[in-house]
Design a protein around this motif. Structure first.
Motif, PDB file in Angstrom:
ATOM      1  N   THR A 129     -12.557   4.588 -30.196  1.00  0.00           N
ATOM      2  CA  THR A 129     -13.408   3.863 -29.319  1.00  0.00           C
ATOM      3  C   THR A 129     -12.629   3.854 -27.856  1.00  0.00           C
ATOM      4  N   THR A 159     -11.055  -7.285 -40.902  1.00  0.00           N
ATOM      5  CA  THR A 159     -10.306  -6.063 -40.828  1.00  0.00           C
ATOM      6  C   THR A 159     -10.143  -5.294 -42.120  1.00  0.00           C
ATOM      7  N   PRO A 160     -10.517  -4.147 -42.521  1.00  0.00           N
ATOM      8  CA  PRO A 160     -10.467  -3.747 -44.058  1.00  0.00           C
ATOM      9  C   PRO A 160      -8.956  -3.414 -44.485  1.00  0.00           C
ATOM     10  N   ILE A 211     -10.234  -7.764 -35.877  1.00  0.00           N
ATOM     11  CA  ILE A 211     -10.528  -6.889 -34.840  1.00  0.00           C
ATOM     12  C   ILE A 211     -11.468  -7.289 -33.601  1.00  0.00           C
ATOM     13  N   ARG A 231       1.462  -2.055 -32.893  1.00  0.00           N
ATOM     14  CA  ARG A 231       1.578  -0.659 -32.628  1.00  0.00           C
ATOM     15  C   ARG A 231       1.674  -0.725 -31.134  1.00  0.00           C
ATOM     16  N   GLY A 235     -10.033   3.003 -35.046  1.00  0.00           N
ATOM     17  CA  GLY A 235     -10.449   2.294 -33.927  1.00  0.00           C
ATOM     18  C   GLY A 235     -10.195   2.782 -32.745  1.00  0.00           C
ATOM     19  N   GLY A 245     -13.208  -0.634 -48.093  1.00  0.00           N
ATOM     20  CA  GLY A 245     -13.941  -0.989 -46.917  1.00  0.00           C
ATOM     21  C   GLY A 245     -13.687  -0.032 -45.789  1.00  0.00           C
ATOM     22  N   HIS A 246     -12.916   1.113 -45.984  1.00  0.00           N
ATOM     23  CA  HIS A 246     -12.741   2.170 -45.064  1.00  0.00           C
ATOM     24  C   HIS A 246     -13.871   3.251 -45.233  1.00  0.00           C
ATOM     25  N   LYS A 250     -21.389  -5.046 -38.079  1.00  0.00           N
ATOM     26  CA  LYS A 250     -22.375  -5.004 -39.270  1.00  0.00           C
ATOM     27  C   LYS A 250     -23.399  -5.672 -38.992  1.00  0.00           C
ATOM     28  N   ILE A 302     -20.223   1.336 -33.407  1.00  0.00           N
ATOM     29  CA  ILE A 302     -18.983   0.886 -33.073  1.00  0.00           C
ATOM     30  C   ILE A 302     -18.282   0.438 -34.555  1.00  0.00           C
ATOM     31  N   GLY A 303     -17.295   0.880 -35.186  1.00  0.00           N
ATOM     32  CA  GLY A 303     -16.692   0.674 -36.392  1.00  0.00           C
ATOM     33  C   GLY A 303     -16.747  -0.806 -36.677  1.00  0.00           C
ATOM     34  N   ALA A 304     -16.717  -1.177 -37.846  1.00  0.00           N
ATOM     35  CA  ALA A 304     -16.762  -2.719 -38.423  1.00  0.00           C
ATOM     36  C   ALA A 304     -17.964  -3.495 -37.753  1.00  0.00           C
ATOM     37  N   ARG A 362      -8.489  -3.442 -24.707  1.00  0.00           N
ATOM     38  CA  ARG A 362      -8.601  -3.119 -26.036  1.00  0.00           C
ATOM     39  C   ARG A 362      -7.395  -2.653 -26.686  1.00  0.00           C
ATOM     40  N   SER A 372     -12.861   7.899 -37.640  1.00  0.00           N
ATOM     41  CA  SER A 372     -13.530   6.795 -38.197  1.00  0.00           C
ATOM     42  C   SER A 372     -12.561   5.752 -37.520  1.00  0.00           C
ATOM     43  N   VAL A 431     -15.235  -3.090 -26.141  1.00  0.00           N
ATOM     44  CA  VAL A 431     -15.892  -1.888 -26.702  1.00  0.00           C
ATOM     45  C   VAL A 431     -17.322  -2.333 -26.826  1.00  0.00           C
TER      46      VAL A 431
HETATM   47  C1  LIG Z   1     -11.391  -1.607 -31.579  1.00  0.00           C
HETATM   48  C2  LIG Z   1     -11.393  -1.364 -33.191  1.00  0.00           C
HETATM   49  C3  LIG Z   1      -9.987  -1.661 -33.914  1.00  0.00           C
HETATM   50  C4  LIG Z   1     -10.037  -1.355 -35.262  1.00  0.00           C
HETATM   51  N1  LIG Z   1      -8.794  -1.483 -35.839  1.00  0.00           N
HETATM   52  C5  LIG Z   1      -8.619  -1.602 -37.199  1.00  0.00           C
HETATM   53  C6  LIG Z   1      -7.278  -1.907 -37.718  1.00  0.00           C
HETATM   54  O1  LIG Z   1      -6.133  -1.861 -36.858  1.00  0.00           O
HETATM   55  N2  LIG Z   1      -7.305  -1.647 -39.152  1.00  0.00           N
HETATM   56  C7  LIG Z   1      -8.480  -1.338 -40.072  1.00  0.00           C
HETATM   57  O2  LIG Z   1      -8.304  -1.350 -40.906  1.00  0.00           O
HETATM   58  N3  LIG Z   1      -9.807  -1.333 -39.167  1.00  0.00           N
HETATM   59  C8  LIG Z   1      -9.890  -1.300 -38.048  1.00  0.00           C
HETATM   60  N4  LIG Z   1     -11.063  -1.008 -37.450  1.00  0.00           N
HETATM   61  C9  LIG Z   1     -12.250  -0.849 -38.306  1.00  0.00           C
HETATM   62  C10 LIG Z   1     -12.350   0.247 -38.955  1.00  0.00           C
HETATM   63  O3  LIG Z   1     -12.322   1.559 -38.037  1.00  0.00           O
HETATM   64  C11 LIG Z   1     -13.742   0.454 -39.751  1.00  0.00           C
HETATM   65  O4  LIG Z   1     -14.151  -0.800 -40.429  1.00  0.00           O
HETATM   66  C12 LIG Z   1     -13.818   1.523 -40.652  1.00  0.00           C
HETATM   67  O5  LIG Z   1     -13.772   2.929 -40.169  1.00  0.00           O
HETATM   68  C13 LIG Z   1     -15.053   1.466 -41.660  1.00  0.00           C
HETATM   69  O6  LIG Z   1     -16.354   1.536 -40.739  1.00  0.00           O
HETATM   70  P1  LIG Z   1     -17.277   0.463 -40.925  1.00  0.00           P
HETATM   71  O7  LIG Z   1     -16.639  -0.911 -40.843  1.00  0.00           O
HETATM   72  O8  LIG Z   1     -18.141   0.691 -39.887  1.00  0.00           O
HETATM   73  O9  LIG Z   1     -18.220   0.729 -42.197  1.00  0.00           O
HETATM   74  C14 LIG Z   1     -11.099  -1.043 -36.160  1.00  0.00           C
HETATM   75  C15 LIG Z   1     -12.333  -1.104 -35.288  1.00  0.00           C
HETATM   76  C16 LIG Z   1     -12.476  -1.116 -33.958  1.00  0.00           C
HETATM   77  C17 LIG Z   1     -13.801  -1.155 -33.187  1.00  0.00           C
END
Ligand SMILES: Cc1cc2nc3c(=O)[nH]c(=O)nc-3n(C[C@H](O)[C@H](O)[C@H](O)COP(=O)(O)O)c2cc1C
Length: 365
Positions: A131, A300-301, A329, A59, A128, A105-106, A242, A238-240, A48, A126, A336
């Motif tokens: 994780t 990716t938001p 993502i 990064r 990534g 989106g965040h 849906k 897990i974030g993102a 990951r 919140s 994850v």
């Molecule tokens: C492994 C991983 C990496 C992530 N990296 C990013 C990133 O680089 N940029 C970003 O905008 N969102 C990234 N996210 C998603 C956001 O954390 C997430 O979309 C945001 O917190 C909103 O939550 P939701 O999408 O669950 O509503 C990542 C999520 C995961 C699981």
């Protein structure tokens, strides 16, 4: 902040923010005697880690796991296992411009609405990066499950509209392409599509699929702790993510009962199914077949395109996010999803130990 703990008997608590000193996890309830080294955890974390392909953020994070407790002579002791990963290469100044704006989106707006205060540097809890703790714990759960013959195969099923048909799955390819797709030709098509997304300062979503073999029939509780409910809850956290599907998922709604039911047959001492529309789970309990689940990941938001938003003071404005972010993502979330599935199965497997009197008698008499 409540809700950082997951599981009943194999229980984890993740901690830390993306721009704090470190992130990590405490695992409570892992049985004693499991051989465990930092390399076991590192192997999972490397899947990951950012900076590994042109589709993951540039990064450079070493994401080096340190085991602080719960392991002696390379075996778990039965006491809490604490794992720490130091944060490096954070650029808090990348976030200075967005400190007073809500990124579409965040979780910025919802965090402010809830707490009235937020760590704006990269999303805090919140992010990534949270994780990492799940993946470190997932490595331990997966190692425990491997001892019991339970194995995971997790991969990218689709990126945007580019979907690998099941008939063209080749699992030997998963680690040969940077998108973890089970077909290198489709991975190339998806890479070209992601290249277009990058050019137009946009991002893509996709679907992750996980197949779990070797789970015996009988795992999962019949009411609130159903195996499918628990897997969905863990993966949805897990974030993102849906959407989650088990077996045929949403397609089952368009099927007829005579085709959706999996006929049983008996072979030797085993009861088997001719098909697996159920995805290996019936009535919330594993049926001994392969468990099949899917997670839909949103695009990716954080995108560099200008978007409309408001400031925390309520003024309309626009925002363009110029920090370093993944255009997709999905590849980094594959491990994850696998980790949350492993943690859920390990927990329900341990809970199942007390389901029958004959189990207790075998152990205690
Ligand atoms: C492994 C991983 C990496 C992530 N990296 C990013 C990133 O680089 N940029 C970003 O905008 N969102 C990234 N996210 C998603 C956001 O954390 C997430 O979309 C945001 O917190 C909103 O939550 P939701 O999408 O669950 O509503 C990542 C999520 C995961 C699981």
């Amino acid at each position: 902040m409540a809700g950082s703990t997951y599981g009943n008997l194999f229980k984890i608590t993740t901690w830390g923010e993306s721009h704090g000193a470190a992130v990590g996890v405490v695992i409570d309830g892992c049985p004693a005697g499991l051989p465990l080294s930092e390399e076991d955890i590192q192997h999972y974390l490397n899947r990951r880690k950012p900076g590994q392909s042109r589709f993951t953020t540039a990064r450079q994070e070493a994401d080096q796991a340190e085991i602080l407790s719960g392991v002696f002579n390379e075996r778990t002791t039965g006491t809490p296992i604490s794992i720490l990963v130091k944060n490096q290469d954070q650029r808090s100044k990348d976030y200075g411009k967005i400190k007073d704006c809500y990124r579409p989106g965040h979780a910025d707006y919802t965090f402010d609405a809830k707490y009235g205060f937020r760590d704006y540097r990269g999303g805090g809890r919140s992010s990534g990066r949270e994780t990492i703790g799940r993946v470190a714990a997932g490595a331990v759960a997966a190692k425990l499950l491997r001892r019991l013959g339970i194995e995971f195969t997790t991969y990218t099923r689709s990126i945007g509209e580019i979907l690998v048909p099941e008939s063209e799955y080749d699992f030997s390819c998963i680690f040969e392409n940077e998108l973890y797709m089970p077909n290198n030709a489709y991975a190339e098509k998806a890479s070209a599509y992601l290249g277009e997304c990058i050019k137009s300062m946009d991002s893509s979503g996709g679907v992750i699929e996980c197949q779990i073999t070797g789970v015996p029939a009988g795992i999962g509780e019949p009411v609130f702790d159903k195996l499918d409910a628990a897997l969905s809850g863990g993966i949805m956290s897990i974030g993102a993510v849906k959407g989650v599907e088990i077996g045929d998922g949403f397609l089952a709604a368009a099927n007829v009962g005579s085709k959706n039911n999996d006929p049983f047959y008996s072979k030797g001492n085993h009861i088997l199914k001719k098909t697996n529309h159920s995805g290996g789970i019936l009535g919330g309990i594993s049926d001994g077949d392969t468990i099949l689940l899917r997670a839909a990941i949103k695009p990716t938001p954080s995108i560099a395109q200008e978007q409309e938003t408001v400031t925390s003071a309520g003024d309309n404005t626009t925002i363009s996010i110029t920090g370093r972010h993944d255009p997709v993502i999905v590849p980094r979330a594959v491990v994850v999803v696998e980790s949350m599935a492993a943690l859920t199965i390990a927990d329900l497997l341990m809970m199942n130990m007390s389901a029958r009197l004959d189990n207790l008698e075998r152990f205690y008499l």
